[in-house]
Design a protein around this motif. Structure first.
Motif, PDB file in Angstrom:
ATOM      1  N   THR A 156       0.872  -1.172   0.000  1.00  9.36           N
ATOM      2  CA  THR A 156       0.000   0.000   0.000  1.00  9.36           C
ATOM      3  C   THR A 156       0.907   1.220   0.000  1.00  9.36           C
ATOM      4  N   VAL A 157       0.682   2.109  -0.983  1.00  9.97           N
ATOM      5  CA  VAL A 157       1.544   3.273  -1.167  1.00  9.97           C
ATOM      6  C   VAL A 157       0.769   4.524  -0.776  1.00  9.97           C
ATOM      7  N   ALA A 170       5.276   7.007   1.478  1.00 11.01           N
ATOM      8  CA  ALA A 170       5.421   5.943   2.477  1.00 11.01           C
ATOM      9  C   ALA A 170       4.884   4.633   1.920  1.00 11.01           C
ATOM     10  N   LEU A 171       5.483   3.528   2.381  1.00 13.12           N
ATOM     11  CA  LEU A 171       5.095   2.184   1.951  1.00 13.12           C
ATOM     12  C   LEU A 171       4.632   1.377   3.156  1.00 13.12           C
ATOM     13  N   TYR A 172       3.650   0.510   2.929  1.00 15.05           N
ATOM     14  CA  TYR A 172       3.141  -0.365   3.979  1.00 15.05           C
ATOM     15  C   TYR A 172       3.123  -1.806   3.464  1.00 15.05           C
ATOM     16  N   GLY A 176      -3.037  16.979   1.576  1.00 13.38           N
ATOM     17  CA  GLY A 176      -3.742  16.029   0.727  1.00 13.38           C
ATOM     18  C   GLY A 176      -3.022  14.692   0.725  1.00 13.38           C
ATOM     19  N   VAL A 177      -3.804  13.610   0.765  1.00 10.34           N
ATOM     20  CA  VAL A 177      -3.227  12.266   0.830  1.00 10.34           C
ATOM     21  C   VAL A 177      -3.863  11.385  -0.239  1.00 10.34           C
ATOM     22  N   GLY A 178      -3.014  10.652  -0.984  1.00 10.86           N
ATOM     23  CA  GLY A 178      -3.484   9.661  -1.942  1.00 10.86           C
ATOM     24  C   GLY A 178      -2.942   8.292  -1.564  1.00 10.86           C
ATOM     25  N   ILE A 179      -3.825   7.286  -1.585  1.00 11.87           N
ATOM     26  CA  ILE A 179      -3.426   5.939  -1.152  1.00 11.87           C
ATOM     27  C   ILE A 179      -3.892   4.919  -2.180  1.00 11.87           C
ATOM     28  N   ASN A 180      -3.013   3.999  -2.530  1.00 14.52           N
ATOM     29  CA  ASN A 180      -3.348   2.939  -3.480  1.00 14.52           C
ATOM     30  C   ASN A 180      -2.703   1.640  -3.022  1.00 14.52           C
ATOM     31  N   THR A 181      -3.389   0.523  -3.288  1.00 17.24           N
ATOM     32  CA  THR A 181      -2.896  -0.808  -2.928  1.00 17.24           C
ATOM     33  C   THR A 181      -2.751  -1.651  -4.186  1.00 17.24           C
ATOM     34  N   GLY A 182      -1.618  -2.338  -4.307  1.00 16.96           N
ATOM     35  CA  GLY A 182      -1.384  -3.198  -5.469  1.00 16.96           C
ATOM     36  C   GLY A 182       0.034  -3.738  -5.448  1.00 16.96           C
ATOM     37  N   GLU A 183       0.374  -4.431  -6.516  1.00 11.51           N
ATOM     38  CA  GLU A 183       1.715  -4.998  -6.600  1.00 11.51           C
ATOM     39  C   GLU A 183       2.685  -3.980  -7.179  1.00 11.51           C
ATOM     40  N   ILE A 202       8.707   0.845  -7.194  1.00 19.60           N
ATOM     41  CA  ILE A 202       8.412   1.390  -8.519  1.00 19.60           C
ATOM     42  C   ILE A 202       7.309   0.562  -9.149  1.00 19.60           C
ATOM     43  N   GLY A 203       6.571   1.195 -10.052  1.00 19.88           N
ATOM     44  CA  GLY A 203       5.515   0.482 -10.745  1.00 19.88           C
ATOM     45  C   GLY A 203       4.255   1.318 -10.840  1.00 19.88           C
ATOM     46  N   ASP A 204       3.246   0.761 -11.517  1.00 22.86           N
ATOM     47  CA  ASP A 204       1.995   1.477 -11.751  1.00 22.86           C
ATOM     48  C   ASP A 204       1.267   1.769 -10.444  1.00 22.86           C
ATOM     49  N   THR A 205       1.403   0.889  -9.446  1.00 17.63           N
ATOM     50  CA  THR A 205       0.749   1.110  -8.154  1.00 17.63           C
ATOM     51  C   THR A 205       1.230   2.408  -7.519  1.00 17.63           C
ATOM     52  N   VAL A 206       2.527   2.662  -7.624  1.00 23.58           N
ATOM     53  CA  VAL A 206       3.100   3.886  -7.061  1.00 23.58           C
ATOM     54  C   VAL A 206       2.622   5.106  -7.840  1.00 23.58           C
ATOM     55  N   ASN A 207       2.610   4.986  -9.157  1.00 29.63           N
ATOM     56  CA  ASN A 207       2.188   6.126  -9.985  1.00 29.63           C
ATOM     57  C   ASN A 207       0.745   6.513  -9.689  1.00 29.63           C
TER      58      ASN A 207
END
Length: 694
Positions: A410-411, A463-465, A507-514, A531-536
């Motif tokens: 989760t980024v 940040a990474l989780y 402001g906070v944006g959060i996304n979960t993925g590989e 790195i990757g689409d999840t981060v973008n």
């Protein structure tokens, strides 16, 4: 090369140990360990038929004479012993000068030696230091029995006992060089005479010296006082009959402290072992053919090298404490093996070099790992919380996880809104102070929720989780971090507005993925990142918070992980930059609606109980991003009840549809916290209403 880098501490320990062995530094420890093996094995009963006739204090008293005894008395002793037909007689007395009692005294002894026919006489080699023309000169002196005595001897053997550097006697010479001549040592000469007399004895080993297989300390072999053989005392007659010496090897020598013929040995460490008893142990060793066998030095050195590498490898494979236990176990096995070899087969493996190598291999690798861990801690402390950092540094599996790999994460991206305009208004020093204070507070929040700070980009925090350790609550903790960011930013905003006259929002944006997560970068600079689409996508969601007037926006994948845990409202589908497929996004609402900006809302509201289907029209008092206050709510709708809400009328440009939970009641008034909101953004209404009221 990589393998060598891992075990270089063990290799260094092996090199140091080999150098110490080669320099002889460890030899005192090795001989000390030999003494311990003797002590652990314990004394053993002699098997060779050796008897010692002792020249002791009792003999001085009973014979009423002092040393040296008359040589005629020694001749009488030989006659008495010889009458019993012994295998061999060894006189541990050097007759290298004529008797002070005259030639007849010497002749009497010489005749007795000849009559016995199996007497081994003692000789001694010594060094005579002299100064000639102011130059120190060492001369080798060999003290032989005088001719009249040695003429009838079966053999002559040097009785020299060589001591190790610690002063203890452990070896017996087989041969001693006298000028160009080489003579059998005293014990070897007795062995030969006894064997010629019919004793079943092992052949002499063809070595310069042997390690004595000591049977015990003083009095291990039978002692018979001198006076009891020749007679003396009140009665004046011998107390021991010649038959006591039948088939025996008889050694005659001093056991008196007065004559100073005492030495330290493994069984007599304080130096109380008579020289004649050491000779008895030597004869016993040669007759039985069981000298202590030394494992070649190269073999024990190889064992030491292996032990150093094993000690290092244990630390590489196990944690330090477990490696210590394993190293102790290895040492115990080596020690037990060495003792078994000594006790069962009379084999001496030099074990101190191996012990030292094992300790150095283990210790140096532990120290090297500690230093490297401290260096790793300093490097990684800016990324991980102290708790995670300790686990990563100490756990090899966790350190391996720092390598780049694909994994679920989760980024979170967080940014200050309007920071560019703030930077234009303030001095660079003030901006730096604000950023430092802000990032410090945000980092504490990330660490407290088990996250990893990937990087800072100006005032932005990434940040990474769920990294580097697996955490099933990673998405929940990321959202919780975002909510704490909002609270802490509001507190900081009040201080900065009072101090600098500027206001900030977050402001906070959060996304979960590989994503690909691990230590990435160039050969010159690398860091732990993802790195990757999840981060973008997480970065794009953060930028959308300005457009949707939402403090926290999460993706659908994150929503599926946290739904029901936080109040949210659907924002619909959006096509973010870099993606062609629309993404469903949600706003996370603050759980405590009283902490956030509220606006008056005078409109109608329709409440629906999703369980019973009951519908009730009520009025609204005010509204915020987190919920609203209602009037006219029936008493049957208690705290904890879930309701569907439709708001319309008043200043609303279009209806708002939401779901929520009743969190407080006062009379017919009630407070509802949103769990999901559709339609017009509540944040937009609150902002628009505040602008009008201002």
């Amino acid at each position: 090369m990589e393998t060598f880098r891992k075990v270089w501490a063990g290799v260094g320990a092996a090199v140091v140990t080999v150098a110490l062995v080669w320099a002889g530094v460890l030899e005192p420890l090795e001989t000390w360990s030999l003494d311990q093996l003797f002590e652990l094995r314990g004394a053993r009963a002699p098997r060779a038929p050796v008897v010692i006739v002792t020249i002791d204090e009792s003999s001085f008293v009973e014979l009423n004479t002092q040393w040296p005894f008359p040589r005629a008395l020694h001749g009488e002793l030989l006659d008495r012993i010889s009458a019993g037909r012994p295998l061999a007689i060894g006189l541990d007395i050097v007759f290298d000068t004529p008797s002070s009692r005259g030639p007849k005294d010497d002749a009497t002894l010489g005749a007795a030696v000849a009559r016995a026919g199996n007497v081994v006489l003692a000789a001694a080699r010594s060094e005579d230091a002299q100064v000639v023309d102011e130059v120190a000169v060492k001369r080798e002196v060999f003290n032989l029995p005088i001719p009249v005595i040695r003429a009838g001897a079966a053999r002559i053997g040097p009785v020299n006992l060589y001591t190790d550097p610690d002063g203890r006697v452990r070896r017996a010479p087989m041969t001693i060089s006298v000028g160009e001549e080489t003579l059998l040592g005293f014990n070897a000469a007795i062995h030969q005479v006894a064997k010629q007399a019919g004793l079943a004895a092992a052949p002499l080993p063809e070595v310069p010296s042997v390690l004595l297989n000591f049977r015990g300390g003083p009095n291990t072999f039978p002692w018979i006082p001198y006076y009891q053989v020749v007679g003396g005392g009140v009665e004046g007659r011998p107390l021991v009959k010649p038959e006591a010496f039948r088939g025996k090897i008889v050694l005659v020598g001093s056991t008196s402290r007065v004559l100073h013929d005492l030495f330290p040995t493994p069984f007599a460490r304080s130096g109380e072992m008579p020289g004649v008893e050491i000779l008895a142990n030597a004869v016993e060793t040669l007759v039985n053919g069981n000298p202590i066998l030394e494992v070649p030095a190269w073999a024990s050195t190889v064992v030491a090298v292996v032990a150093a590498l094993v000690g290092s490898a244990l630390v590489l494979r196990l944690r330090a404490l477990r490696a210590l236990g394993a190293a102790v176990l290895v040492w115990v096995l080596l020690t037990v093996g060495a003792f078994a070899g000594f006790a069962l087969w009379d084999v001496w493996m030099r074990g101190m070099a191996g012990t030292l190598a094992l300790v150095l291999g283990y210790g140096s690798t532990v120290v090297e790992h500690f230093v490297r861990e401290q260096r790793e801690k300093r490097r990684l402390s800016r990324f991980f919380s102290p708790e995670v950092l300790r686990a990563v540094v100490r756990d090899r599996d966790e350190r391996k996880s720092l390598g780049a790999s694909r994994r679920l994460v989760t980024v979170l991206f967080s940014d200050l809104r309007g920071f560019t305009s703030i930077s234009e208004k303030l001095a660079p020093e003030q901006v730096a102070e604000m950023v430092r204070e802000y990032l410090t507070e945000m980092t504490k929040i990330v660490f407290r929720n088990g996250g990893t700070v990937d990087k800072y980009i100006g005032d932005c925090v990434m940040a990474l989780y769920n990294v580097p350790k697996e955490d099933p609550e990673h998405a929940v903790k990321a959202v919780r971090t975002g909510l704490e960011f909002q609270e802490r930013t509001l507190a900081a905003a009040a201080r900065w507005e009072a101090k600098y006259g500027v206001s900030i929002r977050n402001g906070v944006g959060i996304n979960t993925g590989e994503a690909i997560v691990g230590t990435l970068g160039s050969q010159q600079i690398f860091q732990y990142t993802a790195i990757g689409d999840t981060v973008n996508l997480a970065a794009r969601l953060e930028s959308l918070t300005k457009d949707y007037q939402a403090s926290i926006i999460i993706s659908e994948s994150t929503y599926e992980c946290v739904k029901g845990r936080f109040p949210t409202r659907a924002l619909g589908d959006v096509t973010v930059r870099g993606k062609t497929v629309p993404v469903k996004i949600y706003a996370v609402l603050p759980p405590d609606i009283r902490k956030y900006t509220r606006a008056v809302l005078d409109s109608g509201a329709i409440l629906t109980d999703p369980v019973t289907g009951q519908v009730r029209r009520v009025r609204t008092h005010d509204i915020s991003e987190g919920g609203l206050a209602l009037a006219g709510v029936p008493a049957s709708w208690t705290v904890g009840s879930t309701v569907r809400i439709r708001l319309e009328g008043g200043d609303l440009l279009k209806p708002i549809v939401a779901e929520g939970k009743i969190v407080w009641r006062s009379g017919d008034d009630a407070g509802v916290t949103f769990t999901q909101v559709e339609g017009e953004s509540v944040a937009e209404y609150v902002s628009r209403r505040q602008g009008r009221d201002a």
